[in-house]
Design a protein around this motif. Structure first.
Motif, PDB file in Angstrom:
ATOM      1  N   THR A 135       2.769   6.833  -9.077  1.00 30.58           N
ATOM      2  CA  THR A 135       2.475   5.409  -8.900  1.00 30.58           C
ATOM      3  C   THR A 135       1.176   5.033  -9.583  1.00 30.58           C
ATOM      4  OG1 THR A 135       3.614   5.468  -6.771  1.00 30.58           O
ATOM      5  CG2 THR A 135       2.177   3.593  -7.196  1.00 30.58           C
ATOM      6  N   ARG A 136       0.144   5.846  -9.381  1.00 31.53           N
ATOM      7  CA  ARG A 136      -1.138   5.560 -10.028  1.00 31.53           C
ATOM      8  C   ARG A 136      -1.009   5.575 -11.552  1.00 31.53           C
ATOM      9  NH1 ARG A 136      -3.475   9.132  -5.796  1.00 31.53           N
ATOM     10  NH2 ARG A 136      -4.635   7.799  -4.328  1.00 31.53           N
TER      11      ARG A 136
ATOM     12  N   VAL B  96      -3.383   2.261  -3.561  1.00 32.87           N
ATOM     13  CA  VAL B  96      -2.442   3.379  -3.445  1.00 32.87           C
ATOM     14  C   VAL B  96      -3.037   4.441  -2.516  1.00 32.87           C
ATOM     15  CG1 VAL B  96      -1.318   5.267  -4.684  1.00 32.87           C
ATOM     16  CG2 VAL B  96      -1.405   2.990  -5.696  1.00 32.87           C
ATOM     17  N   GLY B  97      -2.314   4.764  -1.462  1.00 31.52           N
ATOM     18  CA  GLY B  97      -2.772   5.758  -0.499  1.00 31.52           C
ATOM     19  C   GLY B  97      -3.845   5.265   0.447  1.00 31.52           C
ATOM     20  N   ARG B  98      -4.136   3.983   0.471  1.00 31.33           N
ATOM     21  CA  ARG B  98      -5.212   3.444   1.303  1.00 31.33           C
ATOM     22  C   ARG B  98      -4.700   3.164   2.718  1.00 31.33           C
ATOM     23  NH1 ARG B  98      -7.235  -2.567   1.090  1.00 31.33           N
ATOM     24  NH2 ARG B  98      -9.009  -2.508   2.507  1.00 31.33           N
TER      25      ARG B  98
ATOM     26  N   HIS C 164       4.693   9.490  -3.566  1.00 36.96           N
ATOM     27  CA  HIS C 164       4.608   9.653  -5.026  1.00 36.96           C
ATOM     28  C   HIS C 164       3.323   9.017  -5.554  1.00 36.96           C
ATOM     29  CE1 HIS C 164       8.744  10.941  -4.703  1.00 36.96           C
ATOM     30  NE2 HIS C 164       9.115   9.753  -4.250  1.00 36.96           N
ATOM     31  N   LEU C 165       2.196   9.438  -5.000  1.00 29.97           N
ATOM     32  CA  LEU C 165       0.929   8.780  -5.303  1.00 29.97           C
ATOM     33  C   LEU C 165       0.539   8.924  -6.773  1.00 29.97           C
ATOM     34  CD1 LEU C 165      -1.177   9.713  -2.144  1.00 29.97           C
ATOM     35  CD2 LEU C 165       0.308   7.750  -2.523  1.00 29.97           C
ATOM     36  N   ASN C 166       0.656  10.133  -7.327  1.00 27.37           N
ATOM     37  CA  ASN C 166       0.223  10.350  -8.708  1.00 27.37           C
ATOM     38  C   ASN C 166       1.081   9.573  -9.701  1.00 27.37           C
ATOM     39  OD1 ASN C 166      -1.849  12.073  -7.938  1.00 27.37           O
ATOM     40  ND2 ASN C 166      -0.561  13.890  -8.051  1.00 27.37           N
TER      41      ASN C 166
ATOM     42  N   TRP D  86      -3.684  -0.533  -7.731  1.00 28.72           N
ATOM     43  CA  TRP D  86      -4.036   0.861  -8.016  1.00 28.72           C
ATOM     44  C   TRP D  86      -5.041   1.379  -6.993  1.00 28.72           C
ATOM     45  CZ3 TRP D  86      -8.811   2.863 -10.006  1.00 28.72           C
ATOM     46  CH2 TRP D  86      -8.746   4.192 -10.419  1.00 28.72           C
TER      47      TRP D  86
ATOM     48  N   CYS E  26       0.879  -1.183   0.000  1.00 35.85           N
ATOM     49  CA  CYS E  26       0.000   0.000   0.000  1.00 35.85           C
ATOM     50  C   CYS E  26       0.910   1.225   0.000  1.00 35.85           C
ATOM     51  CB  CYS E  26      -0.909  -0.002   1.235  1.00 35.85           C
ATOM     52  SG  CYS E  26      -2.195  -1.250   1.192  1.00 35.85           S
ATOM     53  N   ILE E  27       1.038   1.881  -1.133  1.00 36.31           N
ATOM     54  CA  ILE E  27       2.046   2.930  -1.316  1.00 36.31           C
ATOM     55  C   ILE E  27       1.484   4.270  -0.852  1.00 36.31           C
ATOM     56  CG2 ILE E  27       3.458   4.125  -3.039  1.00 36.31           C
ATOM     57  CD1 ILE E  27       3.152   1.398  -4.654  1.00 36.31           C
ATOM     58  N   HIS E  28       2.308   5.037  -0.133  1.00 35.93           N
ATOM     59  CA  HIS E  28       1.885   6.338   0.399  1.00 35.93           C
ATOM     60  C   HIS E  28       2.832   7.471   0.013  1.00 35.93           C
ATOM     61  CE1 HIS E  28      -1.402   4.749   2.866  1.00 35.93           C
ATOM     62  NE2 HIS E  28      -0.623   3.696   3.068  1.00 35.93           N
TER      63      HIS E  28
END
Length: 326
Positions: free
Chosen positions: A65-66, A160-162, A61-63, A157, A57-59
């Protein structure tokens, strides 16, 4: 594990493709040979990436990564569409060649029914035929790999950020004991149905394609429909029984947001829509057709049971996905 299994078969397919196209390097464009090489590299890199990072679960460079995950997802869907199209064109040409004389088929190729200059190349050697037949038989594995990878990338996807509420999720470790309770019985019954289904399918294909007598074809169709009707009836009863058991084994329902479960439900319902449509059109065709013989009655029963079985199965699975562990 499933992803790696499909990836291995996809790599074997790419090897067969490279071998097949290499036989025509003098009359084909270089892109035909380069494409399976690039696809093989993509399969290896993506499989390693998903094996290492699927649970992340990446937190940061969110944009970026998405964007990268969505690009990977669309690439998989493009590969899937290409594979489906290529396989469909191959089957259409095989049927066309089977039903037409060689001269008419060559003339059709010349006037544009087959793209590129591959139609001018002859595959006469034994090794070339092996490569050609081999990679078309392996296309379903490549199609499944693309869909499998697309589903996993989509879940990544969504993650991401969850932020996960650790208090609302229980970790249940599955303990598999072969001879405990009914696990062994279920596995044995499933294997028996699987082996029987393969046997019936092989007999059906052999009798329908090789026999010229209508009576033998009718016998093959009758055997095929009766076997499927019995299997669908058993599956429907088992799913109803499972739903009844859910009523006695009362547990809390998990209503928390879960991208993986949401995707599972969406894919389950989406896949069922295709089967519903096939069964609906079959019912309309049978009711509107004449005469109404035994095969038509079996076909009608099969179509109705297919709708019932998918409905009961989806209810059972979706309810099971939302139940909390013991």
């Amino acid at each position: 594990g499933g992803l790696i299994l499909f990836a291995i078969f996809s790599l074997v397919m790419d090897v067969f493709k490279i071998g097949y196209y290499s036989s025509f390097y003098s009359c084909l464009s270089a892109i035909k040979i380069i494409y399976p090489i690039v696809q093989a590299i993509f399969v290896v890199v993506q499989t390693y990436f998903l094996w290492v990072s699927a649970k992340d679960c990446i937190h940061v460079h969110l944009n970026v990564t998405r964007c990268g995950l969505m690009l990977t997802l669309t690439t998989n869907l493009a590969v899937w569409m290409s594979a489906v199209t290529d396989e469909s064109v191959h089957k259409a040409h095989s049927k066309l060649k089977k039903n037409m004389t060689e001269e008419i088929f060559r003339w059709l190729l010349k006037v544009g029914m087959r793209s590129s200059s591959a139609g001018e190349c002859n595959c006469n050697s034994q090794i070339c035929q092996i490569f050609k037949n081999g990679y078309f038989w392996l296309y379903p594995f490549n199609i499944e790999y693309s869909l499998f990878a697309s589903a996993m990338v989509y879940v990544m996807w969504k993650n991401v950020g969850r932020f996960i509420d650790h208090h609302s999720h229980h970790i249940q470790r599955l303990k598999f004991r072969l001879f405990r309770r009914t696990f062994f019985v279920g596995i044995m019954l499933g294997l028996i149905i699987l082996v029987s289904g393969l046997g019936v399918l092989i007999l059906y294909e052999v009798q329908v394609n090789s026999s010229t007598e209508s009576s033998k074809k009718s016998q093959a169709l009758t055997m095929y429909y009766i076997f499927n009707i019995v299997c669908l009836s058993l599956m429907s009863l088992v799913c109803i029984g499972g739903s009844v058991i859910y009523r006695f084994d009362k547990r809390d329902m998990d209503r928390h947001k879960n991208p993986t479960r949401t995707l599972d439900v969406a894919l389950l319902m989406g896949a069922a829509l295709g089967q519903y449509a096939i069964s609906y059109y079959s019912i309309v065709a049978i009711v509107a057709s004449t005469p109404r013989d035994t095969i038509s009655a079996l076909n009608l029963t099969y179509a109705l049971l297919m709708i019932a079985q998918h409905t009961f199965q989806n209810i059972f699975i979706i309810e099971g996905l939302h139940r909390q562990p013991p």
